[in-house]
Scaffold this motif. Structure first.
Motif, PDB file in Angstrom:
ATOM      1  N   GLY A  51     -15.221-120.076  67.353  1.00 35.52           N
ATOM      2  CA  GLY A  51     -15.011-120.246  68.789  1.00 35.52           C
ATOM      3  C   GLY A  51     -13.871-119.321  69.180  1.00 35.52           C
ATOM      4  N   PRO A  52     -13.622-119.154  70.464  1.00 39.03           N
ATOM      5  CA  PRO A  52     -12.520-118.289  70.889  1.00 39.03           C
ATOM      6  C   PRO A  52     -11.186-118.782  70.342  1.00 39.03           C
ATOM      7  CG  PRO A  52     -13.947-118.812  72.733  1.00 39.03           C
ATOM      8  CD  PRO A  52     -14.368-119.693  71.596  1.00 39.03           C
ATOM      9  N   VAL A  53     -10.404-117.863  69.758  1.00 43.21           N
ATOM     10  CA  VAL A  53      -9.129-118.205  69.140  1.00 43.21           C
ATOM     11  C   VAL A  53      -7.975-117.607  69.934  1.00 43.21           C
ATOM     12  CG1 VAL A  53      -7.730-117.989  67.045  1.00 43.21           C
ATOM     13  CG2 VAL A  53     -10.206-118.284  66.862  1.00 43.21           C
ATOM     14  N   GLU A  54      -8.060-116.305  70.196  1.00 43.44           N
ATOM     15  CA  GLU A  54      -7.007-115.595  70.918  1.00 43.44           C
ATOM     16  C   GLU A  54      -7.636-114.573  71.857  1.00 43.44           C
ATOM     17  OE1 GLU A  54      -3.070-115.176  68.262  1.00 43.44           O
ATOM     18  OE2 GLU A  54      -4.743-113.974  67.513  1.00 43.44           O
ATOM     19  N   ILE A  55      -6.858-114.221  72.871  1.00 40.59           N
ATOM     20  CA  ILE A  55      -7.236-113.142  73.784  1.00 40.59           C
ATOM     21  C   ILE A  55      -6.135-112.098  73.702  1.00 40.59           C
ATOM     22  CG2 ILE A  55      -7.787-112.463  76.153  1.00 40.59           C
ATOM     23  CD1 ILE A  55      -9.807-114.466  75.153  1.00 40.59           C
ATOM     24  N   GLY A  56      -6.538-110.848  73.532  1.00 36.80           N
ATOM     25  CA  GLY A  56      -5.583-109.758  73.442  1.00 36.80           C
ATOM     26  C   GLY A  56      -5.567-108.938  74.709  1.00 36.80           C
ATOM     27  N   CYS A  57      -4.381-108.705  75.216  1.00 38.48           N
ATOM     28  CA  CYS A  57      -4.208-107.853  76.387  1.00 38.48           C
ATOM     29  C   CYS A  57      -3.781-106.473  75.893  1.00 38.48           C
ATOM     30  CB  CYS A  57      -3.134-108.430  77.310  1.00 38.48           C
ATOM     31  SG  CYS A  57      -2.812-107.390  78.755  1.00 38.48           S
ATOM     32  N   PRO A  58      -4.650-105.469  76.028  1.00 40.21           N
ATOM     33  CA  PRO A  58      -4.262-104.115  75.637  1.00 40.21           C
ATOM     34  C   PRO A  58      -3.180-103.583  76.570  1.00 40.21           C
ATOM     35  CG  PRO A  58      -6.651-104.327  75.802  1.00 40.21           C
ATOM     36  CD  PRO A  58      -6.045-105.551  76.430  1.00 40.21           C
ATOM     37  N   PRO A  59      -2.366-102.638  76.089  1.00 44.93           N
ATOM     38  CA  PRO A  59      -1.337-102.079  76.967  1.00 44.93           C
ATOM     39  C   PRO A  59      -1.960-101.404  78.185  1.00 44.93           C
ATOM     40  CG  PRO A  59      -1.430-100.896  74.866  1.00 44.93           C
ATOM     41  CD  PRO A  59      -2.393-102.030  74.774  1.00 44.93           C
ATOM     42  N   ALA A  60      -1.226-101.403  79.279  1.00 46.32           N
ATOM     43  CA  ALA A  60      -1.728-100.804  80.524  1.00 46.32           C
ATOM     44  C   ALA A  60      -2.115 -99.346  80.317  1.00 46.32           C
ATOM     45  CB  ALA A  60      -0.685-100.942  81.630  1.00 46.32           C
ATOM     46  N   GLY A 121     -12.907-122.165  77.992  1.00 51.32           N
ATOM     47  CA  GLY A 121     -13.505-123.496  78.012  1.00 51.32           C
ATOM     48  C   GLY A 121     -13.174-124.286  79.256  1.00 51.32           C
ATOM     49  N   ILE A 122     -12.788-123.615  80.306  1.00 50.91           N
ATOM     50  CA  ILE A 122     -12.391-124.289  81.547  1.00 50.91           C
ATOM     51  C   ILE A 122     -13.595-124.839  82.286  1.00 50.91           C
ATOM     52  CG2 ILE A 122     -11.289-123.977  83.797  1.00 50.91           C
ATOM     53  CD1 ILE A 122      -9.456-121.925  82.364  1.00 50.91           C
ATOM     54  N   GLU A 123     -14.720-124.138  82.255  1.00 51.19           N
ATOM     55  CA  GLU A 123     -15.918-124.609  82.949  1.00 51.19           C
ATOM     56  C   GLU A 123     -16.389-125.952  82.410  1.00 51.19           C
ATOM     57  OE1 GLU A 123     -18.482-120.898  84.469  1.00 51.19           O
ATOM     58  OE2 GLU A 123     -18.365-121.108  82.299  1.00 51.19           O
ATOM     59  N   ASP A 124     -16.438-126.082  81.064  1.00 54.09           N
ATOM     60  CA  ASP A 124     -16.893-127.317  80.457  1.00 54.09           C
ATOM     61  C   ASP A 124     -15.982-128.486  80.817  1.00 54.09           C
ATOM     62  OD1 ASP A 124     -17.908-125.655  77.407  1.00 54.09           O
ATOM     63  OD2 ASP A 124     -19.000-126.005  79.269  1.00 54.09           O
ATOM     64  N   GLU A 125     -14.672-128.261  80.783  1.00 52.72           N
ATOM     65  CA  GLU A 125     -13.731-129.326  81.110  1.00 52.72           C
ATOM     66  C   GLU A 125     -13.839-129.730  82.574  1.00 52.72           C
ATOM     67  OE1 GLU A 125      -9.905-128.002  79.877  1.00 52.72           O
ATOM     68  OE2 GLU A 125     -10.541-127.828  77.797  1.00 52.72           O
TER      69      GLU A 125
END
Length: 130
Positions: A51-60, A121-125
């Motif tokens: 399942g989703p664990v982390e989200i990475g934000c690449p540098p601008a 997982g915001i939609e499910d909640e």
């Protein structure tokens, strides 16, 4: 269990899958090179391991769009923390609202988190708690 890494386009609402990778470096290279499927879009990296664990934000400097972040490498944030931040943005508690205003969440504005609602997982909640 090994992880897969997905480049997600958060210029769409909801975010959509752009490409799949087996290493975070390959995903970051795809963002930096620009996705042929999503030119000029805001791209992030999702780590999935069961399942989703982390989200990475690449540098601008690696993205064509999105928030103007000030980090030099991909900044990884746990999905649970982003879920809490998303809830804090919509909180009616004045103390929580004040904490969000004072926080430095440059990479994670409310709209960007909203577009990641499937991964978070915001939609499910929301369906479970009307």
């Amino acid at each position: 269990m090994s992880s897969n890494f997905y480049v997600l386009c958060v210029s769409h609402d909801p975010a959509i899958l752009s490409t799949e990778h087996h290493t975070p470096g390959d995903a970051a290279d795809t963002v930096k090179a620009g996705s042929a499927l999503h030119p000029g879009c805001d791209l992030v990296i999702e780590e999935v391991s069961g399942g989703p664990v982390e989200i990475g934000c690449p540098p601008a400097s690696s993205r064509d769009a999105g928030p103007r972040c000030h980090h030099r490498d991909v900044e990884w944030v746990e999905v649970e923390w982003l879920r809490l931040l998303s809830r804090a943005y919509t909180s009616t508690d004045p103390k929580v609202a004040d904490a969000v205003r004072q926080g430095r969440f440059t990479c994670w504005p409310q709209e960007r988190l909203h577009r990641l609602r499937g991964s978070l997982g915001i939609e499910d909640e929301a369906r479970e708690h009307p």
